[in-house]
Design an enzyme around this catalytic site. Structure first.
Site, PDB file in Angstrom:
ATOM      1  N   SER A   1       4.329 -14.540 -14.638  1.00 54.26           N
ATOM      2  CA  SER A   1       5.000 -14.476 -13.344  1.00 54.26           C
ATOM      3  C   SER A   1       4.860 -15.818 -12.653  1.00 54.26           C
ATOM      4  O   SER A   1       5.377 -16.819 -13.125  1.00 54.26           O
ATOM      5  CB  SER A   1       4.395 -13.345 -12.516  1.00 54.26           C
ATOM      6  OG  SER A   1       5.124 -13.148 -11.338  1.00 54.26           O
ATOM      7  N   ARG A   2       4.101 -15.876 -11.542  1.00 51.37           N
ATOM      8  CA  ARG A   2       3.900 -17.156 -10.863  1.00 51.37           C
ATOM      9  C   ARG A   2       2.569 -17.795 -11.260  1.00 51.37           C
ATOM     10  O   ARG A   2       2.109 -18.717 -10.593  1.00 51.37           O
ATOM     11  CB  ARG A   2       3.959 -16.954  -9.353  1.00 51.37           C
ATOM     12  CG  ARG A   2       5.347 -16.562  -8.862  1.00 51.37           C
ATOM     13  CD  ARG A   2       5.356 -16.415  -7.353  1.00 51.37           C
ATOM     14  NE  ARG A   2       4.474 -15.343  -6.939  1.00 51.37           N
ATOM     15  CZ  ARG A   2       3.804 -15.336  -5.785  1.00 51.37           C
ATOM     16  NH1 ARG A   2       3.924 -16.330  -4.957  1.00 51.37           N
ATOM     17  NH2 ARG A   2       3.034 -14.321  -5.465  1.00 51.37           N
ATOM     18  N   GLN A   3       1.957 -17.298 -12.330  1.00 53.96           N
ATOM     19  CA  GLN A   3       0.628 -17.784 -12.684  1.00 53.96           C
ATOM     20  C   GLN A   3       0.640 -19.263 -13.050  1.00 53.96           C
ATOM     21  O   GLN A   3      -0.273 -20.015 -12.701  1.00 53.96           O
ATOM     22  CB  GLN A   3       0.061 -16.965 -13.847  1.00 53.96           C
ATOM     23  CG  GLN A   3      -1.439 -17.131 -14.035  1.00 53.96           C
ATOM     24  CD  GLN A   3      -2.217 -16.689 -12.804  1.00 53.96           C
ATOM     25  OE1 GLN A   3      -1.920 -15.671 -12.202  1.00 53.96           O
ATOM     26  NE2 GLN A   3      -3.203 -17.459 -12.403  1.00 53.96           N
ATOM     27  N   LYS A 195       8.411 -22.433 -11.547  1.00 50.08           N
ATOM     28  CA  LYS A 195       8.864 -21.229 -10.878  1.00 50.08           C
ATOM     29  C   LYS A 195       8.448 -20.020 -11.719  1.00 50.08           C
ATOM     30  O   LYS A 195       7.964 -20.166 -12.835  1.00 50.08           O
ATOM     31  CB  LYS A 195      10.388 -21.243 -10.700  1.00 50.08           C
ATOM     32  CG  LYS A 195      10.921 -22.400  -9.870  1.00 50.08           C
ATOM     33  CD  LYS A 195      12.439 -22.394  -9.814  1.00 50.08           C
ATOM     34  CE  LYS A 195      12.960 -23.624  -9.083  1.00 50.08           C
ATOM     35  NZ  LYS A 195      14.440 -23.696  -9.089  1.00 50.08           N
ATOM     36  N   GLY A 196       8.697 -18.821 -11.202  1.00 48.24           N
ATOM     37  CA  GLY A 196       8.356 -17.603 -11.929  1.00 48.24           C
ATOM     38  C   GLY A 196       9.357 -17.301 -13.034  1.00 48.24           C
ATOM     39  O   GLY A 196      10.512 -17.694 -12.971  1.00 48.24           O
ATOM     40  N   GLU A 199       9.022 -11.370 -15.090  1.00 41.76           N
ATOM     41  CA  GLU A 199       9.718 -10.089 -14.960  1.00 41.76           C
ATOM     42  C   GLU A 199      11.234 -10.213 -15.033  1.00 41.76           C
ATOM     43  O   GLU A 199      11.935  -9.228 -15.315  1.00 41.76           O
ATOM     44  CB  GLU A 199       9.351  -9.420 -13.626  1.00 41.76           C
ATOM     45  CG  GLU A 199       7.915  -8.935 -13.541  1.00 41.76           C
ATOM     46  CD  GLU A 199       6.955 -10.008 -13.068  1.00 41.76           C
ATOM     47  OE1 GLU A 199       7.404 -11.164 -12.862  1.00 41.76           O
ATOM     48  OE2 GLU A 199       5.765  -9.693 -12.904  1.00 41.76           O
TER      49      GLU A 199
END
Length: 248
Positions: A1-3, A195-196, A199
């Site tokens: 994700s945003r990790q 960026k993410g 998902e």
């Protein structure tokens, strides 16, 4: 994700801090001013000379310098939604995607076969293209199962379909051609421009496939999974604007 955005930028800052700590040591070893030192992966160089970074680490330890370094990153604060539903930054990071699906619909049985998925992602700077591509491919197939066959059924609060014989996930035989495209538009948030991604592949597939079904046979499936029975019923209930000489 945003990790990658959050942890990645913190790790990047830690690396910069480590470089600042080691520049004077490297300058002594290479006999140059610390500002001339450049770091290239496992090598440190300046003025046409280079040393392995392991040598630099060993020298720093000999000098009693701790190599324990911290780095941090704080994403910009988000802003609350105003009464009109608008906000300058309701969340501090966005990801963007556009998906196209090519499907084949059997108008006699309602069976849908996905032939091809085109995935276009604006996920910022891509650090690991192989890993990011695999993430999109896996998420797309996961979303395809969610769209066409996976339905969690319960009776009196207990699951009815508890195995893969009656909870149908896509198999290797169901895999369509998946083409992944990254735009590589850096984010202004953080030094890495990330960026993410995680998902978005899964959530983007369902509307692409159901819109493709509608484009093929003029029948709108509004409840997923779009099983053959539901697709067949939707075809029967459609206004007949699509005419077929053969299943398409």
């Amino acid at each position: 994700s945003r990790q990658s955005t959050l942890t990645g930028n913190a790790a990047h800052q830690a690396c910069l801090n480590l470089q600042s700590l080691l520049r004077p040591v490297a300058g002594e070893l290479l006999d140059v001013h610390p500002e001339q030192v450049e770091f290239h992966g496992l090598l440190v160089s300046a003025a046409g000379k280079e040393i392995p970074i392991q040598t630099l680490f060993a020298e720093a330890r000999t000098m009693g310098i701790s190599l324990k370094i911290a780095g941090s990153f704080q994403a910009p604060m988000s802003t609350a939604l105003d009464p009109s539903g608008k906000s300058e930054r309701p969340i501090n990071q966005f990801g963007y995607a556009t998906y196209m699906a090519e499907v084949e619909v059997d108008t006699v049985t309602g069976e849908v076969r996905v032939l091809r998925i085109e995935a276009f992602h604006d996920a910022g700077t891509i650090l690991n293209r192989v890993g990011a591509t695999a993430q999109v491919e896996g998420g797309a197939v996961m979303g395809m199962g969610f769209t066409l066959s996976e339905e969690y059924l319960t009776r009196e609060g207990l699951p009815v379909n508890t195995g893969f014989t009656n909870y149908i996930i896509p198999s290797l035989a169901d895999m369509p051609e998946i083409r992944v495209h990254f735009l590589d538009l850096p984010s202004p948030i953080g030094a890495l421009g990330l960026k993410g991604l995680a998902e978005i592949p899964t959530s983007s597939v369902a509307p692409a496939i159901t819109n493709a079904i509608y484009d093929a046979v003029g029948a709108r499936v509004t409840h997923i999974p779009a099983t053959p029975e539901r697709v067949f019923i939707a075809i029967q209930e459609s206004d007949g604007s699509k005419k077929w000489s053969n299943p398409s």
